[in-house]
Design a protein around this motif. Structure first.
Motif, mmCIF file in Angstrom:
data_model
loop_
_atom_site.group_PDB
_atom_site.id
_atom_site.type_symbol
_atom_site.label_atom_id
_atom_site.label_comp_id
_atom_site.label_asym_id
_atom_site.label_seq_id
_atom_site.Cartn_x
_atom_site.Cartn_y
_atom_site.Cartn_z
ATOM 1 N N TYR A 21 -15.621 59.578 -21.767
ATOM 2 C CA TYR A 21 -15.002 58.256 -21.635
ATOM 3 C C TYR A 21 -16.044 57.218 -21.220
ATOM 4 C CZ TYR A 21 -12.021 54.476 -20.015
ATOM 5 O OH TYR A 21 -11.447 53.245 -19.848
ATOM 6 N N LEU A 22 -16.904 57.562 -20.266
ATOM 7 C CA LEU A 22 -17.920 56.611 -19.815
ATOM 8 C C LEU A 22 -18.908 56.294 -20.926
ATOM 9 C CD1 LEU A 22 -18.645 57.874 -16.182
ATOM 10 C CD2 LEU A 22 -17.429 55.805 -16.872
ATOM 11 N N GLU A 23 -19.284 57.296 -21.717
ATOM 12 C CA GLU A 23 -20.217 57.036 -22.810
ATOM 13 C C GLU A 23 -19.606 56.092 -23.832
ATOM 14 O OE1 GLU A 23 -21.951 59.758 -26.314
ATOM 15 O OE2 GLU A 23 -22.816 60.198 -24.338
ATOM 16 N N ASN A 24 -18.306 56.208 -24.070
ATOM 17 C CA ASN A 24 -17.645 55.366 -25.065
ATOM 18 C C ASN A 24 -17.207 54.015 -24.513
ATOM 19 O OD1 ASN A 24 -17.879 57.362 -27.057
ATOM 20 N ND2 ASN A 24 -15.939 58.308 -26.460
ATOM 21 N N ASN A 25 -17.107 53.893 -23.187
ATOM 22 C CA ASN A 25 -16.533 52.680 -22.601
ATOM 23 C C ASN A 25 -17.438 52.012 -21.571
ATOM 24 O OD1 ASN A 25 -13.420 52.566 -23.486
ATOM 25 N ND2 ASN A 25 -14.017 54.700 -23.184
ATOM 26 N N LEU A 26 -18.641 52.523 -21.373
ATOM 27 C CA LEU A 26 -19.524 51.919 -20.370
ATOM 28 C C LEU A 26 -19.800 50.456 -20.691
ATOM 29 C CD1 LEU A 26 -21.296 52.312 -17.845
ATOM 30 C CD2 LEU A 26 -23.188 52.892 -19.391
ATOM 31 N N GLY A 27 -20.028 50.159 -21.963
ATOM 32 C CA GLY A 27 -20.301 48.779 -22.346
ATOM 33 C C GLY A 27 -19.136 47.863 -22.029
ATOM 34 N N GLY A 28 -17.912 48.297 -22.349
ATOM 35 C CA GLY A 28 -16.741 47.475 -22.068
ATOM 36 C C GLY A 28 -16.543 47.248 -20.584
ATOM 37 N N LEU A 29 -16.725 48.294 -19.783
ATOM 38 C CA LEU A 29 -16.548 48.158 -18.339
ATOM 39 C C LEU A 29 -17.609 47.246 -17.735
ATOM 40 C CD1 LEU A 29 -15.689 51.874 -17.473
ATOM 41 C CD2 LEU A 29 -14.107 49.941 -17.536
ATOM 42 N N MET A 30 -18.868 47.444 -18.110
ATOM 43 C CA MET A 30 -19.941 46.619 -17.557
ATOM 44 C C MET A 30 -19.848 45.186 -18.061
ATOM 45 S SD MET A 30 -21.547 48.417 -15.422
ATOM 46 C CE MET A 30 -22.892 47.261 -15.145
ATOM 47 N N GLY A 31 -19.442 45.004 -19.320
ATOM 48 C CA GLY A 31 -19.280 43.651 -19.845
ATOM 49 C C GLY A 31 -18.205 42.889 -19.093
ATOM 50 N N ASN A 32 -17.078 43.550 -18.804
ATOM 51 C CA ASN A 32 -16.008 42.902 -18.047
ATOM 52 C C ASN A 32 -16.421 42.645 -16.608
ATOM 53 O OD1 ASN A 32 -13.609 42.616 -19.820
ATOM 54 N ND2 ASN A 32 -13.876 44.812 -20.084
ATOM 55 N N LEU A 33 -17.146 43.594 -16.013
ATOM 56 C CA LEU A 33 -17.626 43.399 -14.644
ATOM 57 C C LEU A 33 -18.547 42.183 -14.552
ATOM 58 C CD1 LEU A 33 -17.995 44.401 -11.697
ATOM 59 C CD2 LEU A 33 -19.896 45.800 -12.541
ATOM 60 N N CYS A 34 -19.514 42.115 -15.456
ATOM 61 C CA CYS A 34 -20.471 40.999 -15.428
ATOM 62 C C CYS A 34 -19.801 39.681 -15.809
ATOM 63 C CB CYS A 34 -21.634 41.293 -16.372
ATOM 64 S SG CYS A 34 -22.643 42.708 -15.861
ATOM 65 N N PHE A 35 -18.852 39.727 -16.735
ATOM 66 C CA PHE A 35 -18.146 38.504 -17.104
ATOM 67 C C PHE A 35 -17.371 37.953 -15.916
ATOM 68 C CE2 PHE A 35 -14.291 36.564 -19.225
ATOM 69 C CZ PHE A 35 -14.937 35.376 -19.554
ATOM 70 N N GLY A 36 -16.718 38.845 -15.157
ATOM 71 C CA GLY A 36 -16.018 38.402 -13.965
ATOM 72 C C GLY A 36 -16.946 37.811 -12.928
ATOM 73 N N ILE A 37 -18.113 38.413 -12.759
ATOM 74 C CA ILE A 37 -19.084 37.881 -11.797
ATOM 75 C C ILE A 37 -19.569 36.503 -12.233
ATOM 76 C CG2 ILE A 37 -21.390 38.236 -10.835
ATOM 77 C CD1 ILE A 37 -20.809 41.249 -10.903
ATOM 78 N N LEU A 38 -19.797 36.331 -13.519
ATOM 79 C CA LEU A 38 -20.222 35.020 -14.021
ATOM 80 C C LEU A 38 -19.148 33.967 -13.774
ATOM 81 C CD1 LEU A 38 -21.867 36.054 -17.423
ATOM 82 C CD2 LEU A 38 -23.046 35.131 -15.427
ATOM 83 N N LEU A 39 -17.907 34.292 -14.092
ATOM 84 C CA LEU A 39 -16.824 33.322 -13.893
ATOM 85 C C LEU A 39 -16.655 32.982 -12.418
ATOM 86 C CD1 LEU A 39 -13.980 34.425 -16.346
ATOM 87 C CD2 LEU A 39 -15.795 32.770 -16.710
ATOM 88 N N GLY A 40 -16.829 33.971 -11.552
ATOM 89 C CA GLY A 40 -16.592 33.741 -10.137
ATOM 90 C C GLY A 40 -17.703 33.030 -9.412
ATOM 91 N N THR A 41 -18.910 33.060 -9.957
ATOM 92 C CA THR A 41 -20.059 32.494 -9.233
ATOM 93 C C THR A 41 -20.572 31.184 -9.818
ATOM 94 O OG1 THR A 41 -21.551 33.868 -10.577
ATOM 95 C CG2 THR A 41 -20.852 34.748 -8.441
#
Length: 684
Positions: free
Chosen positions: A548-568
Motif C-alpha cells: 500500500y505504501l509503495e502504491n500510495n506514498l506519492g499521494g500521501l506525501m503530496g497531500n501532506l505537503c499541500f496541506g503544509i503549503l496551504l497552512g503556512t
C-alpha cells in the motif's frame, strides 16, 4: 589586422597575439553576423595576398598547438564530469562567480582565453563554414613533412573516453538496475577492448567498435525505459546523461581519425548541413574527405558552444532534470488515468467520490475556524492550520475520495503523454480531442461534486452550531470578512487563488517524486523485511502495508505537503509583510455558507451573486494555474512541442456542436465516437 600580423615573428610564443587577432574578428554585437563574415573574409584575403605572413602565422599557431595538451578539450568540454550532479552544480555556481585560473599547459585554456565571451559561439556559428575552412586552408597550407599536430590529442581522447565509458558502465547504480550486465559480457567493457585493439593497430577499421557502441546505447535505452516503470534517482539520471554524452563524443572522434574510408558517418554528427558548403567543386559531397571536413567543422562548432556554456547552471539542469521530471510526470500520468471518466457511469462515480471529499472539507473548514478562535502565536497557528489541511487531505485520500483541484497536476501529464508522437509533427486530433473532452467534463463534475456537499455541509454545521450553542459560529464582522475574502473584484482573491494553484502544482510534483522514489527504492520489499513490525502485526499484514505504501506514498506525501503549503503561506506573508495568502475554491464555498448563516441569511442578492461568482472564479483560477504549470512541465520533460492547438480547438468545437449533451455528460457506452459519426447519427 595588418599591425597584428606584422607583430608576429618566429620568436613569438605567447597567446596574446592570437587573442588580439581573434578580437579583430569579433563583431561588436553577436547578432551582427554580416560584419563577422566580412572580417573573416578580409583576413583570408590579406593572408592570400602575403604568403609570408601566412607562413609566419602558420608556424606561430603550430608552436602554440604543439606546446599544449589537447585531450582534455575533447573529453571534458560538452561532457559532464564523473563528480555527480550536486558536485557539478556547486562547481558551476562557484566558477560563475570566480572562474578558474588559466595556464599555458592545456589547449582548453587557450580556447578560454580566446573566446572569453559567452556569446562568441553565436557569431562563430553564423559565419558560413566555407569561410572558416577557406581561412584554415590559407593558414595551414600543407608542406612536405608537416605532421598532424591534432591527431595525437584525438587518439588520446578516444582512449580516455573509452576508459570513462567502461568505468561508468560498471557503476553499481547501473549494474544493480540492469542486472543482465552481470550475467552477460558488458558492452561497456567490450568496447574498451575494441578501442585498445583499434588504437594499437590490431584491427584495420572501427566497424566492430561502432557495433559495441550501438550495444552500449541499447543498454542505456533499456535502463531509461525500465526507469519509467521502476523509478529513478538524480544520481542514476546523471550517470545516464554522462554515459550518453561520452559515447556520442567517442563516435565523433572515431569518425574524424578513421582513415579506412569505410567508417559510416555517425548518426549524431550533423554534417549534412555543412557538407555542401565545405566541398570543393570537383569533389563529391559524399566523399569521405569532404564528410570528414564537414564533421570537423561540426565538432568545432559544438565544442565552442559547449565551452561558452560550460559554467551555465541552466544547461546542467536541462541535461538532467528533464529526465528526472519525465519519471516524476510519468507516475503522475499513470495516476491521471484514474481521474479521466470514459462514460456517464464513471462520471457518476466521480461525482460521488468528489461529494465525499466535499463532506470532509466542510468539517475541515469548521476546524480551521475553531483553530482561528484560539488566537495562537503566528507560527503555532500556521502549524495547526497545516495539520488540519494535511490530515484532512490525507483522510480524503485514504477514503478514496477526490478533491477536484488535485486533478490538474495528474491529468496534465496524461494529456502530455497523449500529445507525444514519434515524429513530433503528426497527431491524431480526434483522439486527442476525445481525451481533452473527457478530462474537461470529469474535472467539471468533480468540482460540482465538491461544491454540492461542501456548501450544504458547512451550512448545516453553522446552523446546528447556532441551535446547539446558542450563538453563531462566527460573528457578523467575521462573516463579512469571509465574504470580502472571496470578492473577485474588490480584493486580491484571484491573485491568492493563483498562489493556491501554484501550491497545487507543487503538490502534484511532490506526489510524482515520491511515487518515483517508492518504486526506485522498492518500498514494498523494504517494509516487508522489517522484523519488529512483522512480529507485532503479522507478516501478511506487513506485506499488505508495504504494498500500500509503495502504491500510495506519492499521494500521501503530496497531500501532506499541500496541506503544509496551504497552512503556512498566509503566515509567511504576515511575517514577511508581503501580500501573500491562498484561496481554495472548496474552502471558499464552505466559508460562504458559514457566513450566510452567521448573517441570519439577511444578505442582498447582489452580495450573494458576487460571492458565488467569487468562489467560482477562484476555482477557475485554481484549476487554470495548476493545470497550465503541470502541462508545461510535462511537455518539457517529454521534450514535446505542441503545434496543433488550432486544429484541436476546431475538433473540440465540432464535437460540441454535434452532441452538446454528450460533450458535458459523456457517452452512454465506453466506445469513443468521432465527430463525423455523431454528425451522421444526428442527420439520420
Amino acid at each position: 589586422m595588418l599591425d597584428i600580423l606584422e607583430s608576429i615573428s618566429d620568436a613569438t610564443t605567447g597567446i596574446d597575439a592570437l587573442v588580439r587577432l581573434f578580437h579583430t574578428l569579433r563583431p561588436e554585437r553577436p547578432a551582427d553576423t554580416g560584419a563577422a563574415t566580412e572580417r573573416v573574409r578580409t583576413l583570408t584575403r590579406l593572408l592570400k595576398a602575403d604568403p609570408r605572413q601566412a607562413r609566419t602565422l602558420r608556424d606561430y599557431m603550430l608552436r602554440l598547438l604543439t606546446s599544449r595538451r589537447h585531450a582534455s578539450l575533447y573529453t571534458e568540454i560538452g561532457v559532464l564530469s564523473n563528480d555527480g550532479f550536486f558536485s557539478e552544480l556547486k562547481r558551476r555556481v562557484a566558477y560563475r562567480v570566480l572562474p578558474p585560473a588559466l595556464g599555458d599547459e592545456y589547449l582548453s585554456d587557450a580556447v578560454d582565453q580566446l573566446m572569453f565571451l559567452d556569446t562568441d559561439y553565436l557569431w562563430i556559428r553564423a559565419v558560413p563554414a566555407a569561410d572558416w575552412l577557406a581561412l584554415f586552408d590559407t593558414i595551414f597550407t600543407p608542406i612536405p613533412g608537416m605532421a598532424n599536430v591534432m591527431l595525437p590529442g584525438l587518439l588520446e581522447a578516444i582512449r580516455t573516453l573509452s576508459y570513462r565509458v567502461a568505468a561508468i558502465g560498471l557503476e553499481p547504480k547501473l549494474t544493480n538496475f540492469h542486472t543482465e550486465m552481470e550475467v552477460f559480457d558488458s558492452p561497456f567493457t567490450e568496447q574498451n577492448r575494441e578501442v585498445q585493439a583499434y588504437l594499437d593497430g590490431r584491427v584495420d577499421d572501427a566497424r566492430h567498435l561502432l557495433v559495441m557502441l550501438d550495444q552500449c546505447d541499447a543498454v542505456v535505452a533499456k535502463i531509461r525505459k525500465k526507469a519509467l516503470a521502476q523509478g529513478t534517482s538524480i544520481a542514476l539520471t546523471y550517470l545516464l546523461v554522462t554515459l550518453t554524452q561520452s559515447i556520442d563524443r567517442l563516435r565523433k572522434l572515431l569518425f574524424l581519425v578513421d582513415t579506412s574510408g569505410e567508417l559510416p558517418s555517425a548518426p549524431t554528427l550533423d554534417v549534412r548541413a555543412v557538407s555542401e558548403a565545405v566541398t570543393p567543386p570537383h569533389r563529391s559531397p559524399r566523399a569521405p574527405s569532404s564528410l570528414r571536413r564537414a564533421a570537423g567543422v561540426a565538432l568545432a562548432l559544438e565544442l565552442i558552444e559547449a565551452h561558452n556554456k560550460k559554467y551555465r547552471v541552466r544547461e546542467l539542469l536541462a541535461d538532467n532534470v528533464h529526465l528526472l521530471a519525465r519519471n516524476v510526470t510519468e507516475n503522475a500520468s499513470r495516476t491521471g488515468e484514474h481521474y479521466v471518466a470514459d462514460n456517464r457511469a464513471q462520471l457518476a462515480g466521480m461525482f460521488l467520490s468528489s461529494a465525499g471529499a466535499g463532506l470532509v472539507i466542510g468539517f475541515m473548514a469548521l476546524i480551521k475556524i475553531l483553530m482561528g478562535k484560539l488566537r495562537a502565536a503566528p507560527l503555532v497557528e500556521a502549524f495547526l492550520f497545516s495539520m488540519n489541511y494535511s490530515l484532512g487531505f490525507m483522510l480524503i485520500h485514504l477514503l478514496h475520495f477526490t478533491v477536484a483541484t488535485k486533478q490538474p497536476a495528474m491529468t496534465a501529464s496524461r494529456i502530455a503523454a497523449g500529445l507525444q508522437s514519434k515524429d513530433g509533427k503528426h497527431l491524431d486530433t480526434d483522439s486527442m480531442a476525445e481525451l481533452v473532452n473527457k478530462v474537461f467534463r470529469t474535472q467539471l463534475v468533480a468540482v460540482l461534486g465538491n461544491l454540492a456537499t461542501a456548501i450544504p455541509c458547512a451550512w448545516l454545521i453553522a446552523w446546528s452550531w447556532r441551535r446547539l450553542a446558542g450563538a453563531h459560529l462566527v460573528t457578523p464582522d467575521k462573516a463579512m470578512h469571509l465574504l470580502r475574502d472571496i470578492d473577485p473584484v474588490g480584493g486580491p482573491a484571484l491573485a491568492y487563488a493563483a498562489i493556491a494553484g501554484v501550491c497545487l502544482f507543487l503538490a502534484g510534483l511532490i506526489s510524482g517524486y515520491y511515487d518515483n522514489q517508492a518504486l526506485y527504492t522498492r518500498w514494498a520489499r523494504r517494509v516487508s523485511q522489517l522484523r519488529g513490525p512483522g512480529r507485532l502485526i503479522g507478516q501478511h499484514r506487513l506485506d499488505r502495508l508495504g504494498l500500500y505504501l509503495e502504491n500510495n506514498l506519492g499521494g500521501l506525501m503530496g497531500n501532506l505537503c499541500f496541506g503544509i503549503l496551504l497552512g503556512t503561506i498566509g503566515t509567511l506573508g504576515f511575517l514577511l509583510g508581503l501580500p501573500i495568502d491562498i484561496r481554495h475554491v472548496t474552502f471558499s464555498s464552505a466559508n460562504f455558507a458559514t457566513a450566510i448563516v452567521a448573517l441570519d441569511h439577511n444578505v442582498s442578492w447582489q452580495l450573494v451573486l458576487k460571492s458565488v461568482s467569487g468562489f467560482l472564479a477562484i476555482g477557475a483560477v485554481n484549476l487554470l494555474v495548476s493545470f497550465s504549470l503541470a502541462l508545461w512541465v510535462a511537455l518539457r520533460s517529454r521534450q514535446v512541442r505542441f503545434r496543433h492547438g488550432y486544429a484541436l480547438l476546431k475538433t473540440l468545437g465540432r464535437r460540441f456542436l454535434a452532441a452538446p449533451v454528450d460533450f458535458f455528460l459523456g457517452a452512454r457506452d465506453t466506445a469513443p465516437v468521432s465527430p463525423d459519426e455523431m454528425t451522421t447519427t444526428r442527420q439520420k
